[in-house]
Design an enzyme around this catalytic site. Structure first.
Site, PDB file in Angstrom:
ATOM      1  N   ASN A 134      -6.363   3.686  15.070  1.00  0.00           N
ATOM      2  CA  ASN A 134      -7.275   3.200  14.040  1.00  0.00           C
ATOM      3  C   ASN A 134      -7.686   1.801  14.438  1.00  0.00           C
ATOM      4  OD1 ASN A 134      -7.652   5.027  11.728  1.00  0.00           O
ATOM      5  ND2 ASN A 134      -5.408   4.996  11.715  1.00  0.00           N
ATOM      6  N   GLU A 160       0.821  -1.216   0.000  1.00  0.00           N
ATOM      7  CA  GLU A 160       0.000   0.000   0.000  1.00  0.00           C
ATOM      8  C   GLU A 160       0.850   1.260   0.000  1.00  0.00           C
ATOM      9  OE1 GLU A 160      -2.775  -0.171   3.306  1.00  0.00           O
ATOM     10  OE2 GLU A 160      -2.975  -2.330   3.032  1.00  0.00           O
ATOM     11  N   GLY A 219       5.606  -2.340   6.990  1.00  0.00           N
ATOM     12  CA  GLY A 219       6.989  -2.782   7.185  1.00  0.00           C
ATOM     13  C   GLY A 219       7.765  -1.933   8.170  1.00  0.00           C
ATOM     14  N   GLU A 220       8.915  -2.471   8.601  1.00  0.00           N
ATOM     15  CA  GLU A 220       9.813  -1.750   9.500  1.00  0.00           C
ATOM     16  C   GLU A 220      11.042  -1.351   8.668  1.00  0.00           C
ATOM     17  OE1 GLU A 220      10.170  -0.366  12.546  1.00  0.00           O
ATOM     18  OE2 GLU A 220      12.193   0.014  11.845  1.00  0.00           O
ATOM     19  N   SER A 227       8.242   5.165  17.107  1.00  0.00           N
ATOM     20  CA  SER A 227       6.933   4.736  17.587  1.00  0.00           C
ATOM     21  C   SER A 227       7.089   4.283  19.027  1.00  0.00           C
ATOM     22  CB  SER A 227       6.419   3.584  16.724  1.00  0.00           C
ATOM     23  OG  SER A 227       6.327   4.021  15.393  1.00  0.00           O
ATOM     24  N   LEU A 228       6.692   5.154  19.954  1.00  0.00           N
ATOM     25  CA  LEU A 228       6.918   4.865  21.369  1.00  0.00           C
ATOM     26  C   LEU A 228       5.699   4.164  21.966  1.00  0.00           C
ATOM     27  CD1 LEU A 228       9.007   5.221  23.609  1.00  0.00           C
ATOM     28  CD2 LEU A 228       7.994   7.448  24.126  1.00  0.00           C
ATOM     29  N   HIS A 229       4.567   4.793  21.884  1.00  0.00           N
ATOM     30  CA  HIS A 229       3.266   4.226  22.257  1.00  0.00           C
ATOM     31  C   HIS A 229       3.071   3.918  23.738  1.00  0.00           C
ATOM     32  CE1 HIS A 229       2.533   4.290  18.058  1.00  0.00           C
ATOM     33  NE2 HIS A 229       3.121   3.174  17.746  1.00  0.00           N
ATOM     34  N   CYS A 234      -2.269   1.913   7.264  1.00  0.00           N
ATOM     35  CA  CYS A 234      -1.675   0.888   6.408  1.00  0.00           C
ATOM     36  C   CYS A 234      -1.898  -0.536   6.874  1.00  0.00           C
ATOM     37  CB  CYS A 234      -0.207   1.165   6.236  1.00  0.00           C
ATOM     38  SG  CYS A 234       0.031   2.042   4.712  1.00  0.00           S
ATOM     39  N   SER A 255      10.036   6.250   9.976  1.00  0.00           N
ATOM     40  CA  SER A 255       9.435   5.848  11.240  1.00  0.00           C
ATOM     41  C   SER A 255       9.895   4.446  11.633  1.00  0.00           C
ATOM     42  CB  SER A 255       7.909   5.876  11.083  1.00  0.00           C
ATOM     43  OG  SER A 255       7.284   5.531  12.289  1.00  0.00           O
ATOM     44  N   CYS A 311       3.705  -5.779  16.466  1.00  0.00           N
ATOM     45  CA  CYS A 311       2.959  -4.826  17.310  1.00  0.00           C
ATOM     46  C   CYS A 311       1.475  -5.225  17.302  1.00  0.00           C
ATOM     47  CB  CYS A 311       3.123  -3.402  16.783  1.00  0.00           C
ATOM     48  SG  CYS A 311       4.838  -2.855  16.729  1.00  0.00           S
ATOM     49  N   CYS A 363       5.330  -7.543   7.867  1.00  0.00           N
ATOM     50  CA  CYS A 363       6.258  -7.027   8.877  1.00  0.00           C
ATOM     51  C   CYS A 363       6.444  -8.085   9.961  1.00  0.00           C
ATOM     52  CB  CYS A 363       5.682  -5.750   9.495  1.00  0.00           C
ATOM     53  SG  CYS A 363       6.727  -4.979  10.740  1.00  0.00           S
TER      54      CYS A 363
HETATM   55  N1  SAH Z   1       7.398   0.008  11.436  1.00  0.00           N
HETATM   56  C1  SAH Z   1       7.475   1.420  11.518  1.00  0.00           C
HETATM   57  C2  SAH Z   1       6.701   2.169  10.452  1.00  0.00           C
HETATM   58  C3  SAH Z   1       5.345   1.667  10.053  1.00  0.00           C
HETATM   59  S1  SAH Z   1       3.963   1.971  11.060  1.00  0.00           S
HETATM   60  C4  SAH Z   1       7.095   1.892  12.910  1.00  0.00           C
HETATM   61  O1  SAH Z   1       6.770   1.063  13.742  1.00  0.00           O
HETATM   62  O2  SAH Z   1       7.183   3.072  13.182  1.00  0.00           O
HETATM   63  C5  SAH Z   1       3.652   3.684  11.051  1.00  0.00           C
HETATM   64  C6  SAH Z   1       3.033   4.174  12.349  1.00  0.00           C
HETATM   65  O3  SAH Z   1       1.660   3.755  12.473  1.00  0.00           O
HETATM   66  C7  SAH Z   1       3.729   3.638  13.578  1.00  0.00           C
HETATM   67  O4  SAH Z   1       3.857   4.650  14.530  1.00  0.00           O
HETATM   68  C8  SAH Z   1       2.776   2.575  14.047  1.00  0.00           C
HETATM   69  O5  SAH Z   1       2.991   2.236  15.380  1.00  0.00           O
HETATM   70  C9  SAH Z   1       1.445   3.218  13.772  1.00  0.00           C
HETATM   71  N2  SAH Z   1       0.297   2.323  13.749  1.00  0.00           N
HETATM   72  C10 SAH Z   1       0.231   1.041  13.360  1.00  0.00           C
HETATM   73  N3  SAH Z   1      -1.016   0.552  13.504  1.00  0.00           N
HETATM   74  C11 SAH Z   1      -1.766   1.559  13.977  1.00  0.00           C
HETATM   75  C12 SAH Z   1      -3.150   1.677  14.345  1.00  0.00           C
HETATM   76  N4  SAH Z   1      -3.987   0.661  14.230  1.00  0.00           N
HETATM   77  N5  SAH Z   1      -3.572   2.880  14.798  1.00  0.00           N
HETATM   78  C13 SAH Z   1      -2.725   3.932  14.913  1.00  0.00           C
HETATM   79  N6  SAH Z   1      -1.434   3.874  14.593  1.00  0.00           N
HETATM   80  C14 SAH Z   1      -0.942   2.706  14.133  1.00  0.00           C
END
Ligand code: SAH
Length: 345
Positions: free
Chosen positions: A288, A90, A157-158, A212-214, A329, A189, A114, A110
């Site tokens: 999302n 995508e 992907g990462e 991506s800390l979260h 994505c 990212s 996560c 990927c």
């Molecule tokens: N692998 C990389 C880049 C791809 S994801 C990374 O982890 O950063 C791009 C961003 O979207 C990341 O911050 C990821 O954690 C976030 N993401 C993935 N799924 C999501 C979701 N369902 N809702 C919100 N953010 C999401």
């Protein structure tokens, strides 16, 4: 077979020199590749004999549009591309005041696992080549007729798990003979791969690094992101501080807000203290919802934002572009995988 679009102009020149071609042929060929031609015989200013040799010995990648969705809300376009081997990826085209931005994928699937992310549900199928990452920019530009000025490596992907190809892509897209997109117009990212962040820091590129800390605490982050189990938040933040010191570039921290998981006041406090002294910036993303996951979007985004701001952190809340078209994505690819699976039965 040599995949031509992954070659830098100087490598293309060396290849054609070895074939005893005059130097200007490499420039011509590079230009055709950057325009997204889909067949060798479109390269009308190359002699037929050269086109035949290229066709016999080289691969010309040209993804086709499997699906294209346009948001009625904000004009965001989501492409599902079919690659030469049948896999789908995508790309999202977003329109901002500061220019058109594409969000590109770096892998088919990927491996990071996560739990909130649709891209990783079936693991990684393969890495994308540099040319296949570049194709997403070239063919989005070609299909939409719009000039792309910014790139975010935030699709499927990462990127740091496919470092060699991603670095080659950066060199290609930044090349004066190519699309010539400046590093300051590119964001990458990552979920936080320590060794690769250090490697990136050593290059002192001027791109924007998003991490991506979260979650600010190991218990929560390790639950959400398996990558955290090996190193933990402290080591990640040390690495980020080193990155900032080496490059002078402030890191942008991504934080997807999940109901009852990472959205409490004590976590905002912890996050604020982690960021002290490094001038980082936090991007809050309303989660999302992914069909396969029980996690729900937080209802405390504003409170969390205020809590951080009161503690001196710069915060933005990401606008949800393309929310009517599955623009986050991985989701469109999954639907297509199911459809392809049914066809195969
Ligand atoms: N692998 C990389 C880049 C791809 S994801 C990374 O982890 O950063 C791009 C961003 O979207 C990341 O911050 C990821 O954690 C976030 N993401 C993935 N799924 C999501 C979701 N369902 N809702 C919100 N953010 C999401």
């Amino acid at each position: 077979m040599t995949e031509l679009k992954s070659l830098l102009p100087e490598e293309l020149a060396a290849l054609l020199q070895a074939w005893a071609q005059p130097a200007f042929r490499a420039d011509q060929l590079f230009r055709w590749l950057q325009q997204g031609v889909t067949r060798w015989d479109e390269m009308t200013n190359l002699p037929k004999s050269l086109r035949e040799r290229l066709a016999a010995e080289c691969k010309l990648t040209a993804p086709t549009v499997e699906r294209k969705q346009v948001s009625r809300l904000d004009g965001t376009v989501k492409y599902l591309w079919r690659l030469w081997d049948g896999n789908c990826i995508e790309t999202v085209l977003m329109h901002y005041q500061h220019g058109n931005t594409v969000c590109v994928s770096s892998q088919v699937g990927c491996n990071m696992g996560c739990v909130f992310c649709a891209s990783t549900l079936a693991g990684r199928v393969r890495n994308l080549t540099a040319g296949e990452i570049l194709d997403q920019v070239i063919f989005t530009q070609k299909d939409s007729g719009e000039k792309i000025s910014n790139i975010v490596l935030m699709g499927i992907g990462e990127p740091l798990d496919n470092w060699d190809n991603v670095y080659r892509f950066l060199q290609l897209v930044n090349h004066p003979a190519g699309l010539h997109i400046g590093m300051r117009h590119i964001s990458l990212s990552t979920c936080g791969l320590i060794k690769q962040i250090d490697k990136l820091a050593a290059l002192e590129l001027q791109l924007t690094l998003s991490v991506s800390l979260h979650a600010p605490d190991d218990e929560t982050r390790s639950k959400l992101m398996p990558v955290n189990r090996a190193v933990g938040v402290e080591v990640l933040m040390d690495t980020c501080r080193r990155y900032f010191a080496a490059t002078g570039r402030r890191i942008s921290y991504e934080y997807a807000m999940i109901d009852g998981v990472n959205d409490s006041d004590w976590q905002a406090d912890r996050l604020a203290s982690l960021l002290k002294g490094q001038g980082g910036h936090v991007n809050l993303i309303p989660l999302n919802h992914v069909t396969e996951s029980p996690l729900l979007p937080s209802r405390r985004v504003r409170q969390f934002q205020q809590h951080l701001e009161q503690r001196g952190v710069t915060v933005t809340v990401r606008r949800r572009l393309g929310s009517d078209i599955d623009a986050s994505c991985g989701q469109l690819r999954r639907k297509q995988m199911e459809a392809d699976g049914r066809k195969g039965e």
